[in-house]
Scaffold this active site. Structure first.
Site, PDB file in Angstrom:
ATOM      1  N   ILE A  94       0.854  -1.186   0.000  1.00 23.75           N
ATOM      2  CA  ILE A  94       0.000   0.000   0.000  1.00 23.75           C
ATOM      3  C   ILE A  94       0.890   1.238   0.000  1.00 23.75           C
ATOM      4  O   ILE A  94       2.017   1.201   0.493  1.00 23.75           O
ATOM      5  CB  ILE A  94      -0.940   0.035   1.220  1.00 23.75           C
ATOM      6  CG1 ILE A  94      -0.135   0.006   2.537  1.00 23.75           C
ATOM      7  CG2 ILE A  94      -1.938  -1.123   1.170  1.00 23.75           C
ATOM      8  CD1 ILE A  94      -0.966   0.186   3.784  1.00 23.75           C
ATOM      9  N   ALA A 155       7.329   7.441   3.614  1.00 25.00           N
ATOM     10  CA  ALA A 155       7.187   6.199   4.383  1.00 25.00           C
ATOM     11  C   ALA A 155       7.116   4.991   3.450  1.00 25.00           C
ATOM     12  O   ALA A 155       7.753   3.958   3.698  1.00 25.00           O
ATOM     13  CB  ALA A 155       5.949   6.262   5.275  1.00 25.00           C
ATOM     14  N   TYR A 156       6.357   5.111   2.378  1.00 29.68           N
ATOM     15  CA  TYR A 156       6.275   4.033   1.393  1.00 29.68           C
ATOM     16  C   TYR A 156       7.650   3.698   0.839  1.00 29.68           C
ATOM     17  O   TYR A 156       8.041   2.526   0.762  1.00 29.68           O
ATOM     18  CB  TYR A 156       5.333   4.457   0.261  1.00 29.68           C
ATOM     19  CG  TYR A 156       5.333   3.528  -0.921  1.00 29.68           C
ATOM     20  CD1 TYR A 156       4.603   2.343  -0.898  1.00 29.68           C
ATOM     21  CD2 TYR A 156       6.055   3.839  -2.074  1.00 29.68           C
ATOM     22  CE1 TYR A 156       4.597   1.483  -1.998  1.00 29.68           C
ATOM     23  CE2 TYR A 156       6.054   2.986  -3.172  1.00 29.68           C
ATOM     24  CZ  TYR A 156       5.331   1.814  -3.127  1.00 29.68           C
ATOM     25  OH  TYR A 156       5.328   0.962  -4.208  1.00 29.68           O
ATOM     26  N   SER A 157       8.413   4.726   0.475  1.00 21.23           N
ATOM     27  CA  SER A 157       9.742   4.499  -0.080  1.00 21.23           C
ATOM     28  C   SER A 157      10.665   3.833   0.925  1.00 21.23           C
ATOM     29  O   SER A 157      11.485   2.984   0.569  1.00 21.23           O
ATOM     30  CB  SER A 157      10.341   5.830  -0.547  1.00 21.23           C
ATOM     31  OG  SER A 157       9.534   6.428  -1.536  1.00 21.23           O
ATOM     32  N   THR A 159       9.758   1.741   3.237  1.00 17.55           N
ATOM     33  CA  THR A 159       9.418   0.314   3.324  1.00 17.55           C
ATOM     34  C   THR A 159      10.054  -0.465   2.185  1.00 17.55           C
ATOM     35  O   THR A 159      10.493  -1.606   2.364  1.00 17.55           O
ATOM     36  CB  THR A 159       7.887   0.090   3.287  1.00 17.55           C
ATOM     37  OG1 THR A 159       7.345   0.487   2.016  1.00 17.55           O
ATOM     38  CG2 THR A 159       7.183   0.843   4.396  1.00 17.55           C
TER      39      THR A 159
END
Length: 251
Positions: A94, A155-157, A159
Site C-alpha cells: 500500500i 514512508a512508502y519508499s 518500506t
C-alpha cells in the site's frame, strides 16, 4: 509445455493491478498460481477465472496483511490447496497516506510498514519450509529507493528500501539451496492504485510518458514480463539483484 509447468506459485496481492498481471502471466507460463487477496474476493475470483480461461490452474486465498497473525493465516489458507511452493512473489503493498514527514501520523507510518515490510518478512520466513530447493523469491520494490523522490511517499519508499535490503541478505542465505532472490522496481504504472492522479489527467500522463525514453506509461504486463523471467530457469544465475523496471525513467 510452458516454462513453469509443474511449479506452484504464490502472488501476494494477486487480485488487482501489477499482482494480477503477474499471476496471469505465471499461469500462462504453466505455473499453478495461488492468488492472494486481502479484501476483494470478487477481484481474486476474476483473476482465477482469467487464468483458468487461458488454460491455466489457479486458486484464491484470503489473508489480511498488516495485522497480527497475517502470515500464519496466509499459509494456512495456502496449505489447503497445495503441498509445496516453487515461486513466491511478494507483491502486496500500500502507499498509505500521501503525507510528507511533517504531517505523517504515527499510526499511518506503522500501517505502511506492517503491510509492506513486516508482512513480506514473516510470509517469507514461514514459507521457507514450503519453498522447494531451486525455487524463486521475487520482491516488488520501487525506483523511489534509487533516486526518484516524492516527499509525500517517504514512508512508502522507506518500506521498499527495507525490501531491497531484505532481498540481498536473503539471496546470500538461500543461495546454498539454489534459491534465487531478486527485487523488481517499477516506476509509475497504470493501475487502480495510481488512477487518482494518473488516469484522466492529461498533464500527469504526458509527464509520466516523457520520463521514459520509450515515451509511454507502463502497463502492469510490462512488470509481469520481468517477473516471469526471474521465475524461470533462464534467470538461474541472477540473484540478489535490484532490477529497474521503470522504462529508463532514472536515466
Amino acid at each position: 509445455m510452458g516454462a513453469l509447468t509443474g511449479r506452484t506459485a504464490l502472488v501476494t496481492g494477486g487480485s488487482r493491478g501489477i499482482g494480477r498481471s503477474i499471476a496471469e502471466r505465471l499461469g500462462r507460463d504453466g505455473a499453478r498460481v495461488g492468488v492472494h487477496y486481502g479484501r476483494d474476493e470478487a477481484a481474486a475470483k476474476a483473476t482465477v477465472a482469467a487464468i483458468e480461461a487461458a488454460g491455466g490452474e489457479a486458486f484464491a486465498i484470503r489473508a489480511e496483511l498488516g495485522v497480527e497473525g497475517d502470515a500464519e493465516a496466509l499459509w494456512t489458507a495456502f496449505d489447503a490447496h497445495a503441498d509445496g511452493l516453487d515461486i513466491l512473489v511478494n507483491n502486496a503493498g500500500i502507499t498509505g497516506a500521501r503525507e510528507p514527514i511533517g504531517s505523517l501520523p504515527v499510526d499511518e507510518y506503522d500501517r505502511v510498514f506492517a503491510v509492506n515490510a513486516k508482512a513480506p518478512f514473516f510470509i517469507t520466513q514461514q514459507g521457507l519450509g514450503r519453498l522447494r530447493d531451486g525455487g524463486r523469491i521475487i520482491n516488488i520494490s520501487t525506483v523511489m529507493t534509487r533516486g526518484l523522490t516524492k516527499p509525500e511517499l517517504i514512508a512508502y519508499s522507506m518500506t521498499k528500501g527495507a525490501i531491497d535490503a531484505f532481498t540481498t541478505h536473503l539471496a546470500v542465505e538461500l543461495g546454498p539451496r539454489g534459491i534465487t532472490v531478486n527485487a523488481v522496481a517499477p516506476g509509475a504504472v497504470d493501475t487502480d492504485m495510481n488512477a487518482g492522479w494518473l488516469r484522466g489527467h492529461e498533464e500527469a500522463l504526458a509527464a509520466t510518458a516523457e520520463s521514459s525514453p520509450l515515451g509511454r506509461v507502463a502497463e502492469p504486463d510490462d512488470v509481469a514480463g520481468v517477473v516471469a523471467f526471474l521465475a524461470s530457469d533462464d534467470s538461474r544465475w541472477v540473484t540478489g539483484q535490484w532490477i529497474d523496471a521503470a522504462g529508463g525513467a532514472l536515466l
